[in-house]
Design an enzyme around this catalytic site. Sequence first.
Site, short mmCIF file in Angstrom:
data_model
loop_
_atom_site.label_atom_id
_atom_site.label_comp_id
_atom_site.label_asym_id
_atom_site.label_seq_id
_atom_site.Cartn_x
_atom_site.Cartn_y
_atom_site.Cartn_z
N GLU A 291 47.94 94.11 -28.23
CA GLU A 291 47.64 93.53 -26.91
C GLU A 291 46.66 94.41 -26.12
O GLU A 291 45.91 93.92 -25.29
CB GLU A 291 48.94 93.31 -26.13
CG GLU A 291 48.84 92.19 -25.10
CD GLU A 291 50.20 91.73 -24.55
OE1 GLU A 291 51.24 92.05 -25.14
OE2 GLU A 291 50.18 91.04 -23.52
N HIS A 320 58.90 97.86 -52.16
CA HIS A 320 59.12 96.83 -53.20
C HIS A 320 58.44 95.51 -52.82
O HIS A 320 58.77 94.48 -53.37
CB HIS A 320 60.61 96.66 -53.44
CG HIS A 320 61.23 97.93 -53.96
ND1 HIS A 320 61.39 98.18 -55.30
CD2 HIS A 320 61.65 99.04 -53.30
CE1 HIS A 320 61.91 99.39 -55.45
NE2 HIS A 320 62.07 99.93 -54.26
N LYS A 433 49.45 80.61 -21.57
CA LYS A 433 50.40 80.52 -20.46
C LYS A 433 50.09 79.30 -19.60
O LYS A 433 50.98 78.54 -19.21
CB LYS A 433 50.33 81.78 -19.59
CG LYS A 433 51.08 82.95 -20.16
CD LYS A 433 51.20 84.06 -19.12
CE LYS A 433 51.91 85.27 -19.73
NZ LYS A 433 52.01 86.40 -18.83
O1 PA5 Z 1 52.49 93.91 -22.14
C1 PA5 Z 1 52.47 92.94 -21.42
O2 PA5 Z 1 51.88 92.93 -20.33
C2 PA5 Z 1 53.18 91.67 -21.82
O3 PA5 Z 1 53.65 91.73 -23.12
C3 PA5 Z 1 54.36 91.41 -20.89
O4 PA5 Z 1 55.27 92.47 -21.00
C4 PA5 Z 1 55.04 90.09 -21.19
O5 PA5 Z 1 54.11 89.04 -21.14
C5 PA5 Z 1 56.17 89.82 -20.20
O6 PA5 Z 1 55.68 89.82 -18.90
P1 PA5 Z 1 56.63 90.01 -17.67
O7 PA5 Z 1 57.24 91.36 -17.76
O8 PA5 Z 1 55.73 89.85 -16.49
O9 PA5 Z 1 57.67 88.96 -17.74
#
Ligand code: PA5
Length: 464
Positions: A291, A320, A433
């Site tokens: 990410e 394996h 989203k």
């Molecule tokens: O790293 C990130 O920003 C994302 O993976 C968030 O943690 C994830 O989308 C969850 O978001 P939130 O904590 O706002 O619910």
Amino acid sequence: MKLRFDYNNMMDSAIGSHGIKASAIDKAQKAHAAAFADVIENSGKGWQEWTESPLLDKTAVDELNAFGKSIRDKATSFVVLGIGGSALGPICVCNALLHLHHNELPKTVRKSPKLYVEDNIDPERMAALLDVIDIKTTYFNVITKSGETSETLSQFIILYNALKKAVGDAAAKEHIFVTTTDGKGSLYEVAVKEGFKIFGIPSGVGGRFSVLSNVGLVPFAVMGLDIESLLYGAKTMREACERPDIRSNPALMTAFLQYLSMKSGKNISVMMPYADGLKYMSDFYCQIWAESLGKAVNKAGKTVNVGQTPAKSLGVTDQHSQVQLYTEGPFDKVITIIGVDSFGDSVDIPADESAEVGEFLKGHTLNELINAERKATEFALKKAGRSNFTITMPEVNAETVGELLMYFMYETAFAGAYLGIDTFNQPGVEEGKKATFAMIGRAGYESKLKELESVKKDEKFIIK
Ligand code: PA5
């Protein structure tokens, strides 16, 4: 620093033509200085408030521990509701530091509630959770940085409703505590209105960098983990990652080696711990690496489409399956092996067992065997000319886990700096989203719904 970083097998001196020349590290002093400055000069600022997490003062730690104990004393089960960065920290640390079959242990032995981290919205999983917990004695930590995430909010709505039915409106409020950005977001507003206990997340700590903030610390306190040692380990690693000389800075060095590897087409990064307790460290790593580094444009706005695909692997299990690919497939991977010197338990393979099988194993321990297999994999990879490096933990405990997590965060930040991208945003997840909001009928997303409905599937490309 307790962790050791051995990157011999990244170098051409060990693996030949697919390795990195030592001179390439020396020649890039300007790049190292720039990447180092980019991260260190912004430490504690903007989206880099996570660097400050290990500096939590003793009073705050004591308060967390007192709160954790108050829940631990009355809960049969403890449920974390969150997703992505709001779940992976609790998952990987609890898996590393609790008994591997924590929930199955008798209460007198485990001394803390059963733990469930619900990081998906599969309806069967929610129904299954409700089948196994006694909701009247279960406590819920709703974790969401934004306070707006559909998955977490839907889980909260379902479980708060179920709680109210089970214990009544007033008592239900005592079963929920919320971790979210202070003063911001829908969940924060609801938490204030309903009177839930709120734990803040600093505004400059993003999801995947939040494990050492209240996102992780509250669950760790409830489960009775050693927060002080975890933060101590993180602080020690922070100091190591602030060393300006690349040769003594583990995160800067491995970030650079990964960066050079990406440039030579090694676009897959395998994380392979040799310890079941560290299995979910790979999930943590995969999220932060993917990410943070998978980006279309660099900071100057130029299209770059960079990133390295992280892959999870577990030693020895995946010897394996995947190791065949790692040793003989394309030269497109860097394999990070995590080894453990001393395991929490030692299991003998009895020398006096009379069954006439596996004579060569008798008298040894599983500890010896797993570490022999790890070293054997390193050897096989090296022999096949494959890039790999090993992180060794003397043992898995709160301090070394704190070091490992902080290392992952700094390594990612430095890698992003070498790539010249914004490590801390995630524009690529936004489209999905918005489409979800549209399909579920959220107000304000009508035009997105029209756009979705205009997409037609061609029947000739569907096999029935
Ligand atoms: O790293 C990130 O920003 C994302 O993976 C968030 O943690 C994830 O989308 C969850 O978001 P939130 O904590 O706002 O619910």
